[in-house]
Design an enzyme around this catalytic site. Structure first.
Site, PDB file in Angstrom:
ATOM      1  CG  PHE A   1      -1.831   1.127   1.386  1.00  0.00           C
ATOM      2  CD1 PHE A   1      -2.872   1.299   0.491  1.00  0.00           C
ATOM      3  CD2 PHE A   1      -1.694   2.031   2.430  1.00  0.00           C
ATOM      4  CE1 PHE A   1      -3.760   2.361   0.639  1.00  0.00           C
ATOM      5  CE2 PHE A   1      -2.569   3.089   2.587  1.00  0.00           C
ATOM      6  CZ  PHE A   1      -3.610   3.256   1.689  1.00  0.00           C
TER       7      PHE A   1
ATOM      8  CB  SER B   1       3.209  -4.452   3.219  1.00  0.00           C
ATOM      9  OG  SER B   1       2.548  -3.615   4.129  1.00  0.00           O
ATOM     10  CG  MET B   2      -2.658  -4.180   0.663  1.00  0.00           C
ATOM     11  SD  MET B   2      -3.317  -2.696  -0.114  1.00  0.00           S
ATOM     12  CE  MET B   2      -2.357  -2.634  -1.636  1.00  0.00           C
TER      13      MET B   2
ATOM     14  CG  ASP C   1       7.234  -3.951   9.985  1.00  0.00           C
ATOM     15  OD1 ASP C   1       6.873  -2.771   9.813  1.00  0.00           O
ATOM     16  OD2 ASP C   1       7.002  -4.854   9.176  1.00  0.00           O
TER      17      ASP C   1
ATOM     18  CG  HIS D   1       6.935  -2.543   6.385  1.00  0.00           C
ATOM     19  ND1 HIS D   1       6.184  -3.619   6.849  1.00  0.00           N
ATOM     20  CD2 HIS D   1       6.281  -2.067   5.295  1.00  0.00           C
ATOM     21  CE1 HIS D   1       5.116  -3.769   6.071  1.00  0.00           C
ATOM     22  NE2 HIS D   1       5.157  -2.847   5.127  1.00  0.00           N
TER      23      HIS D   1
END
Length: 259
Positions: free
Chosen positions: A25, A93-94, A194, A224
């Site tokens: 994202f 992530s997303m 993160d 992250h």
């Protein structure tokens, strides 16, 4: 709007084994490009799409939602399935959350998953404020470039658009309910530090999926965006070994195509 330099989608035509890579994202394919090229060099067919609203300016993202992002990776997966005998899905992530939904919806068409710091929830007070705040404030500070390695930057937005963030929150909630439908072999690599997605999200994913072939790997040198960080090589190597274990024809293919 022109695409940011480096944020372009990436595609490589290789052998019978396909890999779909999903970025995060407010990020772009740039965060996944070294991973994609690593797999392409080993003879795989690789697809790394640019998600709608990403890679240009944050205002473009604010008029999109999870349905748009998911539709793009779903289309890319179907395209790979038409030309590959096995397809693996990987995400950051997303992008990891998108991968999980593809696995839940497409069943055995997805041969396996590799997730890096997958998102599961929008945390903190911000999550509760989003439904109202998005009508009052258009954006908040960005989350890009959470990277421990010096002189490395992620090509992403410096603002988080709140309408899109609200859609992301709804998407996380929906996919959380779909996690028991995920049965595929799974590797989850997550950073111990993160500043965007806490380790609790990976723990939640691992606790709710129905997969029995599961590997959890801690990334102790990265933040992250671990795909651009100190642990990147480990992520790439682990993902290729995972594919090799589940796709016996892989080694022969790499030789036949010259890598």
């Amino acid at each position: 709007m022109p695409v940011m330099p480096g944020a372009e989608p990436y595609r490589h035509e290789g052998g019978e084994i396909g890999v779909l890579l999903c970025h995060g994202f407010t990020g772009s394919p740039q965060s996944m490009r070294p991973w994609a090229e690593y797999l392409a060099e080993r003879g795989l067919t690789v697809s790394l799409p640019l998600l709608p609203g990403h890679g240009t300016r944050w205002e473009d993202l604010n008029v999109t939602g999870w349905q748009d992002w998911y539709a793009e990776v779903d289309r890319a997966l179907r395209d790979l399935l038409e030309r590959c005998s096995q397809v693996f899905v990987m995400g950051l992530s997303m992008g990891g959350t998108l991968a999980l939904r593809l696995a839940a919806k497409h069943g055995t068409d997805v041969a396996g998953l590799v997730l890096v710091n997958p998102g599961n929830k929008v945390h903190g007070l911000a999550a509760h404020a989003l439904p109202v705040a998005r009508h009052l404030v258009r954006s908040t500070k960005g989350i890009a470039s959470d990277i421990a390695k010096e002189d490395v930057a992620e090509t992403g937005y410096d603002r988080v658009p709140l309408h899109a963030a609200h859609s992301l929150r709804n998407f996380f909630r929906m996919v959380d309910g779909e996690l028991p439908q995920v049965t595929q072999p799974l590797v989850v690599l997550h950073s111990t530090q993160d500043h965007v997605v806490p380790p609790a999200d990976s723990a939640r994913v691992l606790s709710r999926v129905s997969s029995t072939d599961v590997t959890e790997i801690l990334l102790e040198q990265s933040y992250h965006v671990a795909t651009l960080d100190h642990d990147a090589d480990r992520i790439f190597d682990e993902s290729y070994a995972f594919i090799g274990r589940l796709a016996p024809s892989l080694g022969k293919e790499g030789t036949a195509t010259g890598g």
